[in-house]
Design an enzyme around this catalytic site. Structure first.
Site, PDB file in Angstrom:
ATOM      1  N   HIS A  67     -20.570 -93.342  41.167  1.00  0.00           N
ATOM      2  CA  HIS A  67     -21.261 -93.876  40.547  1.00  0.00           C
ATOM      3  C   HIS A  67     -20.551 -95.090  39.932  1.00  0.00           C
ATOM      4  O   HIS A  67     -19.234 -94.978  39.687  1.00  0.00           O
ATOM      5  CB  HIS A  67     -21.915 -93.381  39.463  1.00  0.00           C
ATOM      6  CG  HIS A  67     -22.977 -94.066  38.558  1.00  0.00           C
ATOM      7  ND1 HIS A  67     -22.955 -94.889  37.716  1.00  0.00           N
ATOM      8  CD2 HIS A  67     -24.570 -93.846  38.730  1.00  0.00           C
ATOM      9  CE1 HIS A  67     -23.978 -95.463  37.420  1.00  0.00           C
ATOM     10  NE2 HIS A  67     -24.970 -94.713  38.103  1.00  0.00           N
ATOM     11  N   ASP A  89     -17.352 -86.410  35.688  1.00  0.00           N
ATOM     12  CA  ASP A  89     -18.586 -87.261  35.484  1.00  0.00           C
ATOM     13  C   ASP A  89     -19.685 -86.084  35.593  1.00  0.00           C
ATOM     14  O   ASP A  89     -20.170 -85.670  36.861  1.00  0.00           O
ATOM     15  CB  ASP A  89     -18.914 -88.512  36.392  1.00  0.00           C
ATOM     16  CG  ASP A  89     -20.140 -88.856  36.231  1.00  0.00           C
ATOM     17  OD1 ASP A  89     -21.043 -88.235  35.646  1.00  0.00           O
ATOM     18  OD2 ASP A  89     -20.234 -90.077  36.770  1.00  0.00           O
ATOM     19  N   GLN A 149     -25.148 -85.760  36.348  1.00  0.00           N
ATOM     20  CA  GLN A 149     -26.047 -85.438  37.203  1.00  0.00           C
ATOM     21  C   GLN A 149     -25.981 -83.729  37.375  1.00  0.00           C
ATOM     22  O   GLN A 149     -27.027 -83.104  37.688  1.00  0.00           O
ATOM     23  CB  GLN A 149     -25.802 -85.668  38.659  1.00  0.00           C
ATOM     24  CG  GLN A 149     -26.269 -87.286  39.005  1.00  0.00           C
ATOM     25  CD  GLN A 149     -27.575 -87.524  38.744  1.00  0.00           C
ATOM     26  OE1 GLN A 149     -28.645 -86.742  38.798  1.00  0.00           O
ATOM     27  NE2 GLN A 149     -28.022 -88.746  38.229  1.00  0.00           N
ATOM     28  N   LYS A 161     -30.835 -87.602  31.052  1.00  0.00           N
ATOM     29  CA  LYS A 161     -31.052 -86.701  32.318  1.00  0.00           C
ATOM     30  C   LYS A 161     -31.431 -85.212  32.222  1.00  0.00           C
ATOM     31  O   LYS A 161     -31.529 -84.432  33.139  1.00  0.00           O
ATOM     32  CB  LYS A 161     -29.810 -86.837  33.425  1.00  0.00           C
ATOM     33  CG  LYS A 161     -29.822 -88.498  33.645  1.00  0.00           C
ATOM     34  CD  LYS A 161     -28.509 -88.684  34.581  1.00  0.00           C
ATOM     35  CE  LYS A 161     -28.051 -90.161  34.635  1.00  0.00           C
ATOM     36  NZ  LYS A 161     -28.858 -90.908  35.751  1.00  0.00           N
TER      37      LYS A 161
HETATM   38  N1  PMP Z   1     -22.470 -90.937  36.725  1.00  0.00           N
HETATM   39  C1  PMP Z   1     -23.654 -90.491  37.454  1.00  0.00           C
HETATM   40  C2  PMP Z   1     -23.116 -89.648  38.344  1.00  0.00           C
HETATM   41  C3  PMP Z   1     -24.963 -90.969  37.259  1.00  0.00           C
HETATM   42  O1  PMP Z   1     -25.772 -90.433  38.087  1.00  0.00           O
HETATM   43  C4  PMP Z   1     -25.190 -91.896  36.142  1.00  0.00           C
HETATM   44  C5  PMP Z   1     -26.731 -92.259  36.008  1.00  0.00           C
HETATM   45  N2  PMP Z   1     -27.235 -92.661  37.018  1.00  0.00           N
HETATM   46  C6  PMP Z   1     -24.125 -92.057  35.414  1.00  0.00           C
HETATM   47  C7  PMP Z   1     -22.731 -92.015  35.522  1.00  0.00           C
HETATM   48  C8  PMP Z   1     -24.373 -93.097  34.260  1.00  0.00           C
HETATM   49  O2  PMP Z   1     -25.042 -92.726  33.072  1.00  0.00           O
HETATM   50  P1  PMP Z   1     -25.727 -93.388  31.894  1.00  0.00           P
HETATM   51  O3  PMP Z   1     -26.347 -94.466  32.774  1.00  0.00           O
HETATM   52  O4  PMP Z   1     -26.569 -92.780  31.431  1.00  0.00           O
HETATM   53  O5  PMP Z   1     -24.535 -93.866  30.949  1.00  0.00           O
END
Ligand code: PMP
Length: 411
Positions: free
Chosen positions: A128, A205, A208, A231
């Site tokens: 991401h 990270d 998910q 999430k």
């Molecule tokens: N890493 C992953 C794998 C994600 O799916 C997300 C959110 N889509 C994030 C990081 C970022 O998370 P946040 O927007 O809650 O900070």
């Protein structure tokens, strides 16, 4: 009616999500955008309301009853989070506003102190943007170099290539546990062991992973781990950074302000102990307090039951979707969470998203904040349906029927 034999009572679970009982564009809402943000459990909303109606006060500073109440509840979430991810101690849990801030904290504090020119940061092609850009900023500041671990066409990290990239210059490995775009579940435990063998620090990270997979930071032996409450059926604006005590203690503060200090004078300031050293200013107190109830909600169902149920939803959907003319799955890893990314021949993902919304079905379209992954796949984006614990086989039936109708109109 739910046909999937399971230990999980989906009808009872759905009672926790009144938001699902509504019509969107004249059709019953089907919410398949859970990888972006899951809906919030009623126990969580109730806790938020209780806080704002009865207990609201700033934490750690006051001696009056409301301040003591909110401080106690806030610190209870820290202990709950410690249990949830099996951290050795509650002080290793830092509250942030989400995964993005957790990763930025490490990239600014740890990286700027411990990285130097020529050091290597390994991230995968699956990441991401939140697990790419902070490292690019850190690399710019320190002269460290980013190396990308390649993946195969199914969306799996090439483990042999990963092992080849690891060397004495590798100082950090930062990878996701579960890919938000494709759902791939990465073998992070083995990857962490291999990184430690060359002396590298590892950040996972787990944005998910947290709603689907049981996380045990001691078993994984990761050095840092980041996740987001929104999430996990919890409120927005709250996340966790887990870090091993010795690392957190060695790191400089991330932001300056109230709460993170011991003593302030114009001749110099001393910093608070962890975790407070990294929690400058007034946090999202009510949301942190309510997050505890989201973790309770997940643990009451149990990760095993959740994974079993969501996996059955995934298989059921895969089976039905492949019968739709022109359906192309994107990301076919062997080990997958309940995320289905796909394209349909001759229909733009954006159009599909809109046409599904017109039928009350919420999916995500676009690059899902993983542009380098989309570049590798040679596409601009996908349609993504991601399932949560409250979704049903019947919703998948309606979704597939809607897709089938849309495809017919385009052919
Ligand atoms: N890493 C992953 C794998 C994600 O799916 C997300 C959110 N889509 C994030 C990081 C970022 O998370 P946040 O927007 O809650 O900070």
């Amino acid at each position: 009616m739910n046909h999937i034999a399971t230990t999980l009572d989906v009808n009872r679970i759905r009672k926790q999500f009144p938001v699902l009982n509504q019509e969107v564009n004249g059709k019953p809402l089907i919410y398949f955008d859970n990888a972006a943000s899951s809906q919030t459990a009623k126990v969580v909303v109730d806790a938020l309301i209780k806080f704002y109606e009865r207990d609201h006060a700033n934490i750690h500073r006051g001696i009056h009853t409301l301040a003591e109440r909110s401080t106690k509840a806030f610190e209870e979430t820290r202990e709950r989070a410690q249990q949830f991810i099996n951290a050795g101690e509650a002080d290793e849990i830092i509250f942030t506003k989400g995964t993005t801030e957790s990763i930025n904290l490490v990239a600014q504090s740890w990286a700027t102190k411990f990285l130097k020119e020529g050091d290597e940061i390994l991230i995968s092609q699956l990441e991401h943007h939140s697990n790419i850009v902070p490292w690019q900023l850190a690399a710019e500041k320190t002269g460290a170099v980013i190396k990308v671990i390649p993946i195969n066409a199914a969306g799996e990290i090439l483990q042999d290539e990963y092992l080849k990239l690891l060397n004495a210059k590798t100082k950090l490995v930062a990878v996701n546990y579960v890919s938000n775009s494709l759902g791939t579940i990465n073998p992070v435990k083995e990857m962490i062991t291999a990184a430690h063998d060359v002396g590298a620090t590892v950040l996972i990270d787990a944005a998910q992973a947290a709603p689907h997979v049981k996380i045990d930071v001691q078993d994984l032996d990761c050095d840092f781990l980041a996740l987001s409450s929104h999430k996990m059926y919890g409120p927005t604006g709250v996340g966790i950074l887990y870090g091993k005590r010795d690392l957190l203690e060695a790191m400089p503060p991330y932001q300056g302000g109230g709460e993170m200090i011991k003593d302030v004078s114009f001749s110099g300031t001393t910093y608070n102990d962890i975790p407070y050293k990294f929690e400058a200013g007034t946090p999202n107190i009510g949301e942190v307090i309510a997050f505890k109830f989201a973790m309770d909600f997940i643990d009451e169902i149990g990760h095993e039951a959740i994974q079993e149920y969501e996996h059955k939803l995934l298989l059921y959907a895969n089976d039905k979707l492949k019968k739709i003319p022109g359906f192309n799955p994107v990301g076919t890893a062997k080990n997958k969470a309940s995320v289905i990314s796909f394209l349909i021949d001759n229909v733009h993902p954006y159009d599909l998203g809109q046409l599904l919304d017109a039928r009350g079905i919420a999916v995500r379209t676009g690059h899902h904040c993983t542009q380098p992954l989309m570049d590798f796949l040679g596409i601009d984006g996908t349609v993504r349906a991601s399932f949560a614990v409250y979704n049903t086989e019947k919703e998948i039936d309606v979704f597939c029927e809607a897709l089938d109708n849309i495809v017919k109109k385009f052919s």
